[in-house]
Design a protein around this motif. Structure first.
Motif, PDB file in Angstrom:
ATOM      1  N   VAL A 320       0.863  -1.171   0.000  1.00 13.51           N
ATOM      2  CA  VAL A 320       0.000   0.000   0.000  1.00 13.51           C
ATOM      3  C   VAL A 320       0.900   1.222   0.000  1.00 13.51           C
ATOM      4  O   VAL A 320       1.324   1.682   1.054  1.00 13.51           O
ATOM      5  N   PRO A 321       1.234   1.698  -1.192  1.00 10.29           N
ATOM      6  CA  PRO A 321       2.164   2.815  -1.253  1.00 10.29           C
ATOM      7  C   PRO A 321       1.521   4.032  -0.609  1.00 10.29           C
ATOM      8  O   PRO A 321       0.365   4.320  -0.822  1.00 10.29           O
ATOM      9  N   ARG A 322       2.254   4.715   0.153  1.00  9.12           N
ATOM     10  CA  ARG A 322       1.713   5.845   0.882  1.00  9.12           C
ATOM     11  C   ARG A 322       2.633   7.016   0.713  1.00  9.12           C
ATOM     12  O   ARG A 322       3.759   6.923   0.297  1.00  9.12           O
ATOM     13  N   ARG A 323       2.088   8.077   1.190  1.00 13.41           N
ATOM     14  CA  ARG A 323       2.884   9.262   1.240  1.00 13.41           C
ATOM     15  C   ARG A 323       3.719   9.165   2.502  1.00 13.41           C
ATOM     16  O   ARG A 323       3.340   8.552   3.484  1.00 13.41           O
ATOM     17  N   GLY A 325       4.993   9.958   5.956  1.00 15.87           N
ATOM     18  CA  GLY A 325       4.266  10.549   7.081  1.00 15.87           C
ATOM     19  C   GLY A 325       3.157   9.629   7.566  1.00 15.87           C
ATOM     20  O   GLY A 325       2.697   9.755   8.673  1.00 15.87           O
ATOM     21  N   ILE A 326       2.720   8.706   6.694  1.00 10.26           N
ATOM     22  CA  ILE A 326       1.736   7.733   7.165  1.00 10.26           C
ATOM     23  C   ILE A 326       2.528   6.509   7.597  1.00 10.26           C
ATOM     24  O   ILE A 326       3.038   5.764   6.782  1.00 10.26           O
ATOM     25  N   LYS A 327       2.599   6.328   8.861  1.00 13.02           N
ATOM     26  CA  LYS A 327       3.579   5.375   9.352  1.00 13.02           C
ATOM     27  C   LYS A 327       3.014   3.975   9.558  1.00 13.02           C
ATOM     28  O   LYS A 327       3.634   3.002   9.224  1.00 13.02           O
ATOM     29  N   SER A 328       1.826   3.899  10.086  1.00 13.96           N
ATOM     30  CA  SER A 328       1.395   2.577  10.525  1.00 13.96           C
ATOM     31  C   SER A 328       0.397   1.949   9.564  1.00 13.96           C
ATOM     32  O   SER A 328      -0.242   2.629   8.787  1.00 13.96           O
ATOM     33  N   ASP A 329       0.313   0.682   9.640  1.00 15.34           N
ATOM     34  CA  ASP A 329      -0.702  -0.067   8.902  1.00 15.34           C
ATOM     35  C   ASP A 329      -1.423  -0.921   9.945  1.00 15.34           C
ATOM     36  O   ASP A 329      -0.918  -1.133  11.026  1.00 15.34           O
ATOM     37  N   PHE A 330      -2.619  -1.353   9.625  1.00 14.55           N
ATOM     38  CA  PHE A 330      -3.297  -2.221  10.606  1.00 14.55           C
ATOM     39  C   PHE A 330      -2.602  -3.553  10.690  1.00 14.55           C
ATOM     40  O   PHE A 330      -2.138  -4.075   9.706  1.00 14.55           O
TER      41      PHE A 330
ATOM     42  N   GLU B  13      -8.085  -3.084  13.294  1.00 17.93           N
ATOM     43  CA  GLU B  13      -8.409  -3.886  12.111  1.00 17.93           C
ATOM     44  C   GLU B  13      -9.607  -4.787  12.384  1.00 17.93           C
ATOM     45  O   GLU B  13     -10.540  -4.873  11.590  1.00 17.93           O
ATOM     46  N   ASP B 286      -1.517   7.617  13.205  1.00 17.37           N
ATOM     47  CA  ASP B 286      -2.185   7.542  11.893  1.00 17.37           C
ATOM     48  C   ASP B 286      -3.223   6.431  11.882  1.00 17.37           C
ATOM     49  O   ASP B 286      -4.279   6.548  11.267  1.00 17.37           O
ATOM     50  N   GLU B 287      -2.892   5.352  12.557  1.00 18.00           N
ATOM     51  CA  GLU B 287      -3.805   4.227  12.609  1.00 18.00           C
ATOM     52  C   GLU B 287      -5.142   4.644  13.243  1.00 18.00           C
ATOM     53  O   GLU B 287      -6.216   4.305  12.758  1.00 18.00           O
ATOM     54  N   PHE B 322      -4.510  11.861   2.492  1.00 14.92           N
ATOM     55  CA  PHE B 322      -4.131  10.464   2.252  1.00 14.92           C
ATOM     56  C   PHE B 322      -4.774   9.523   3.273  1.00 14.92           C
ATOM     57  O   PHE B 322      -5.101   8.386   2.954  1.00 14.92           O
ATOM     58  N   LEU B 323      -4.951  10.025   4.482  1.00 10.31           N
ATOM     59  CA  LEU B 323      -5.596   9.185   5.508  1.00 10.31           C
ATOM     60  C   LEU B 323      -7.049   8.899   5.132  1.00 10.31           C
ATOM     61  O   LEU B 323      -7.558   7.808   5.374  1.00 10.31           O
ATOM     62  N   ARG B 330      -9.800   0.859   3.164  1.00 10.69           N
ATOM     63  CA  ARG B 330     -10.028  -0.233   4.112  1.00 10.69           C
ATOM     64  C   ARG B 330     -11.512  -0.557   4.270  1.00 10.69           C
ATOM     65  O   ARG B 330     -11.866  -1.689   4.568  1.00 10.69           O
ATOM     66  N   ARG B 352      -2.352   7.443  -5.762  1.00 14.51           N
ATOM     67  CA  ARG B 352      -2.966   6.593  -4.737  1.00 14.51           C
ATOM     68  C   ARG B 352      -4.449   6.339  -5.064  1.00 14.51           C
ATOM     69  O   ARG B 352      -4.963   5.242  -4.871  1.00 14.51           O
ATOM     70  N   GLU B 355      -4.599   3.744  -7.766  1.00  8.53           N
ATOM     71  CA  GLU B 355      -4.284   2.415  -7.207  1.00  8.53           C
ATOM     72  C   GLU B 355      -5.517   1.822  -6.520  1.00  8.53           C
ATOM     73  O   GLU B 355      -5.824   0.645  -6.681  1.00  8.53           O
TER      74      GLU B 355
END
Lengths: 330, 745
Positions: A320-323, A325-330, B13, B286-287, B322-323, B330, B352, B355
């Motif tokens: 999931v390419p991100r910009r 600054g978006i650090k985390s993923d679930f 999640e 961010d999460e 982007f968030l 999701r 994005r 995608e």
């Protein structure tokens, strides 16, 4: 300068990089039973008749001076009968047909006419890195026209691909060489005798042309159609590998699993089906197998069409390419 | 109705998975009880079973449907016809509805609230009989015009006002001006009732969250947080990112419940300062931010813009932009977010977005050609700074948040009906020899009449709507209504730029082309045969032969054909008629080309058309060519065609793209779709609604929609679950997707 064209397809995304327009030239020296563009085999114009669309209105019967069309009663009522023996592909019937069931496949077009259609999408070529692809049939059969088209396209700064079986005179290929950014070069059957049996010609000339093009530094992508019962065998796979080994600077290879689009077209052209595969799922699997095997050996495999069936699934390699600054993923 | 509590600490999640599952179950139940829903999915859920009552009603966008209302509420009429009209009555009744509306707390969500009912569905008599509209409505009907009269919402409020003031601040503001402007007491009474009702509703949610915290061990902390947040938000302005999401959600829920409004404007700009402050203070990851946004978008499906220039021209794309995309990615539920594409706009946003479009196959996001809409709006005489502030807020439209009333996407003139009137009039006139030139003259004249009637309808709406059903919740967040004591529909805001859309462009263009080619040039069909075909709906074998002949002429979208020329000519004439005229009271009208899902409804009442279309079939969709206009179905050809018919005054003529799943490596797919989008905007396009649809899947889903409960499609400007649509609208989408492929495909 005119050429025999049987189709021009815009937003063509399988015939080279980016968004492209593919010009299909009519006439091919090979006669592959599995051909998915059988209307490209014969050089002359042909009458295509789509029975599904026909209303049996009888306009063509009145219009045809050769009496090739007639209406006959069958069990359900009037049915249109086409006697191809009488047809001279004159086209009177097409111009009166109200239902688009009759069509002449193959028109004579000038370079300018083709370029007008091609240039309609220039903005998209620029945005997506695409351009013109000349396909067929076999472009080498219309070498003069192909070269003229390439010259015109180059004048407009377009990226140019030529899709070829490789069967033709070297001089013709040689003329295209400086005008072509990428050759999409077919490699159908490795064993020459088998090649002749299935396509009508040996691949000796093809192999020589391929090596010659490669030696002169042409950018080449191999295209290998995979046909059930014809070339989905270990001998051919090894042949492909040997070929790739011997030409390390190839642009890549595409594996194209058989699909039966040509069958309906053959029927409309009044020719018997030449090849039948009951199912295509097995061959798509074989294609994925071969593509995987080649990729593991380090060869560059480009978009295998069999992947189409996987649509909608999440692909493992898709992160999931991100910009930043978006650090985390679930 | 809430997700089952589990005895372990749940990840975001896992919570989102449970929330999605609940949404799906709620959607299924909605489908079962309400039947088909030919509009946005919305986040509406059904009331508890014992409170349900089924009614036939009409949506805020004019679609008749079956709705479920709360049977423990009955509005108090203030008119002998049983209706309630005017700001005070509407405000009081709305407050009464909110007072009985159940609180909804899902322990898995980080936000409280959901709406279960449409206030509009209690309106039995929509129009106040004292304002006689019968003659005007009959005139509209002559050209199948969807009138301005009775239109609600379709303007964008400025949420910044509410985020700054909170409900307490808004109440103070209303009371302050109420004391000064005593003449407008009725209006202020309505506004005050809305605020009080909202505050009470929030208070009850806070209480419910505290009560549930006792029951839900693992989610107790979350529920207590919800309670605290909402105790504060009853009056206070939001202080954190989560509170801001909750505040926006309350506003969305009440404005959606009141009259269907779902215009959010620039969500990323609104939320960015809260995000930065919270992240800076170590309060937010961010999460978590993605989760809060997702919780908000689960409960409503507002229209909003991401990125794009601010008034000074600087791109506002930020982390939140982007968030938001990530949240939509999701969720994979219907989400109506538009990504700006233009010079200076962050390229990463487009990438994005594409995608997601390719991977998620949910028709999300949409793409906005902001350079062209800004340039177009400036052509009306507005400054470029103002034009840049217009934000995407609805199916195909943008508006100045809190400052512009345009009821866009409501007013539609069916161009094919205008042609029908002109054609029949010409053929009935014994004094003229029918010809295309004569037909065009009459078409232009009738188009002029249709626009004049539309304009009269706009003035009528401006004159009376505020006394019928004012905009109250949206008024609260506009610049002017409270200060002036005037509803947004009646002089409360600064700009009145009524959007007038032409519908059925391709049907009309192809009809003109068929007549020119088959009747006039080739003589293969006579005028009498054409008329007979239209009147009999192409009956009999001869009718079918003529229909095929007429349908076989070169179509708009094929590129360089007679049909293409007619489309440009018709779009040009329409643009001129709308732009050159003002309404009798001097209001500006802005031309657009869009039909929304009304293409199906408008088609149902229209007879056969000269392009071989049968009576009752849908008219063409928006500005798009008819499906099958080219053998290769090339989207580039369609993109070129739609770019050439743009009205060009800031309102859109969207391009609808339905693309085959791409088959090459994914990186090249992304580049190709990005190229297609950028190319269309380079040529002058204004908006793109796109689907990546698997043909086989959509065919199967059309046969048996229940098998694909999660299939989301962008129907036109809005997205919805495919299985929620009527068979007609499903067919409409399928017909678009299924185009013949030519050689080499």
């Amino acid at each position: 300068m005119t050429g025999r064209v049987f189709d021009i397809q815009r937003f063509s995304v399988h015939d080279g990089p980016g968004i492209r327009t593919t010009v299909f030239l009519k006439g091919c020296p090979l006669n592959c039973a599995w051909c998915h563009n059988p209307e490209g085999i014969r050089a002359g114009p042909e009458l295509s008749f789509d029975r599904e669309k026909c209303l049996a209105c009888g306009e063509c019967v009145r219009a045809c001076p050769m009496a090739a069309h007639s209406l006959q009663t069958d069990g359900k009522g009037l049915a249109h009968v086409l006697d191809r023996g009488r047809c001279e592909v004159r086209g009177e019937c097409v111009s009166v047909c109200c239902s688009d069931s009759l069509e002449i496949v193959g028109r004579s077009l000038s370079v300018e006419e083709v370029m007008r259609e091609v240039m309609a999408d220039r903005v998209f070529y620029r945005q997506a890195g695409g351009g013109l692809t000349i396909s067929g049939g076999e472009p080498l059969m219309q070498a003069e026209f192909t070269a003229a088209l390439l010259v015109a396209a180059k004048k407009e700064g377009l990226h140019c691909c030529v899709e070829t079986s490789g069967f033709g005179g070297w001089e013709a290929l040689c003329r295209m060489l400086p005008l072509t950014d990428l050759f999409l070069f077919d490699w159908k059957v490795t064993e020459p005798v088998e090649h002749e049996r299935h396509t009508g010609q040996s691949n000796t000339i093809i192999a020589r042309n391929l090596r010659e093009l490669y030696a002169r530094g042409a950018r080449i992508r191999l295209q290998c159609p995979l046909i059930p019962g014809i070339n989905d065998n270990e001998g051919h796979y090894e042949g492909i590998e040997a070929l790739l080994e011997s030409m390390p600077n190839l642009d890549g290879i595409s594996i194209l699993p058989y699909h039966p689009l040509g069958t309906a077209k053959l029927e409309r052209l009044g020719r018997p089906p030449a090849f039948a595969a009951s199912t295509t799922s097995a061959i798509r699997q074989s294609a994925r197998f071969l593509a995987g095997r080649l990729a593991r050996r380090g060869f560059r495999v480009v978009g295998t069409e069999g992947d189409r069936q996987e649509g909608g699934q999440r692909r493992a390699e898709d992160g999931v390419p991100r910009r930043e600054g978006i650090k985390s993923d679930f | 109705m809430s997700t089952t509590a589990v005895e372990t600490e749940l990840s975001y999640e896992e919570r989102l998975r449970l929330l999605r599952g609940m949404k799906l179950a709620q959607t299924r139940e909605k489908q079962r009880i309400r039947g088909t829903m030919d509009f946005d999915d919305h986040g509406i859920i059904l009331p508890p079973e014992d409170l349900r009552e089924t009614v036939k009603t009409i949506s805020g966008s004019g679609v008749h449907f079956t709705d479920v209302i709360l049977k423990n509420f009955r509005p108090r009429p203030n008119h002998q016809n049983g209706g309630y009209y005017g700001p005070a009555a509407c405000g009081r009744n709305f407050r009464s509805l909110l007072e009985v509306h159940p609180a909804y707390i899902d322990p898995m969500s980080s936000l409280a609230g959901a709406y279960m009912v449409n206030f509009m569905s209690y309106r039995r008599a929509h129009w106040k009989p004292e304002f006689d509209r019968e003659e005007l409505m009959a005139q509209h009907e002559r050209y199948h015009i969807v009138p301005a009269i009775g239109a609600v919402q379709h303007l964008c409020q400025d949420l910044a006002i509410g985020l700054r003031l909170g409900w307490g601040g808004l109440l103070e503001k209303v009371r302050h001006f109420r004391a000064i402007n005593v003449a407008a007491a009725e209006f202020y009474e309505g506004l005050e009732q809305v605020v009080l009702g909202t505050q009470d509703w929030i208070r009850r949610h806070a209480r419910e969250a505290r009560r549930k915290a006792q029951e839900h061990g693992p989610m107790a902390q979350n529920l207590l947080e919800i309670a605290e947040i909402n105790e504060h938000l009853i009056s206070g302005a939001p202080r954190t990112f989560r509170e801001a999401c909750q505040w926006i959600l309350w506003d969305l829920l009440i404005s959606r419940m009141y009259n269907g409004s779902g215009a959010l404007g620039r969500a990323d700009v609104l939320l960015e300062p809260y995000y930065r402050a919270d992240v800076g203070a170590g309060r937010l990851t961010d999460e978590e931010a993605v989760f809060h946004i997702a919780c908000m978008l689960l409960r409503d499906t507002p229209y909003f813009q991401l990125g794009g220039p601010d008034a000074s021209g600087r791109d506002v794309t930020g982390s939140v932009s982007f968030l938001v995309l990530e949240a939509a990615h999701r969720l994979r539920t219907p989400v109506n977010v538009g990504v700006c594409v233009g010079e200076g706009v962050d390229e990463g946003l487009l990438r994005r977005g594409v995608e997601m479009l390719v991977e998620d196959r949910c028709g999300t996001p949409k793409f906005l050609g902001v350079d062209n809409t800004i340039r177009g709006f400036v052509r009306n005489g507005f400054s470029v700074e103002l034009a840049r502030e217009r934000a995407y807020s609805g199916c195909q439209w943008s508006a100045l948040p809190g400052r512009e009333y345009a009821i866009q996407d409501i007013i539609k003139i069916n161009l094919a009906k205008v042609l029908d009137v002109a054609l029949r009039e010409m053929l009935a006139d014994g004094d003229v020899r029918p010809c295309v030139a004569e037909l065009w003259d009459r078409f232009e004249r009738h188009l002029g009449e249709a626009v004049a009637i539309t304009a009269a309808g706009i003035d009528f709406q401006y004159e009376h709507m505020h006394e019928v059903f004012p905009e109250l919740p949206l008024d609260l967040l506009c610049h002017g209504p409270i200060e002036r004591g005037l509803d947004a529909s009646h002089g409360g805001v600064e700009y009145y730029t009524f959007g007038v859309d032409g519908a059925g462009l391709a049907t009309t263009a192809d009809s003109f082309a068929s007549i020119e080619e088959r009747v006039e040039k080739e003589g293969r069909v006579s005028w009498a045969q054409l008329l007979e075909g239209l009147e009999s709906n192409w009956a009999g074998p001869e009718g079918e032969r003529v229909r095929r002949l007429m349908g076989g002429a070169a179509k708009y979208g094929a590129g360089g054909t007679t049909g293409d020329e007619w489309a440009k000519r018709i779009a040009g004439a329409f643009t001129r008629e709308v732009k050159e005229k003002r309404t009798p009271n001097g209001h500006m009208m802005l031309p657009g080309l869009f039909s929304w899902a009304l293409a199906v409804l408008m088609g149902k009442k229209l007879g056969a058309t000269p392009n071989g279309r049968r009576a009752g079939e849908p008219i063409s969709h928006g500005a798009n060519p008819n499906p099958g206009c080219r053998k290769d179905g090339a989207p580039t050809a369609i993109a070129v065609a739609v770019a050439e018919v743009q009205p060009g005054y800031g309102n859109t003529a969207p391009l609808q793209l339905d693309l085959d799943p791409c088959t090459q490596n994914s990186a090249q797919d992304i580049v190709n779709v990005m190229g297609l989008i950028r190319g269309h905007f380079d040529l002058g396009g204004t908006q793109i609604n796109a689907n990546i649809v698997d043909r086989e899947q959509i065919l199967e889903a059309s046969e048996d929609p229940g098998r694909f409960p999660e299939l989301v499609v962008r129907v036109t400007g809005f997205s919805a679950y495919f299985s929620s649509l009527s068979p007609e609208l499903r067919r409409f989408v399928v017909d678009r997707v299924i185009c013949e492929k030519g050689a080499g495909a």
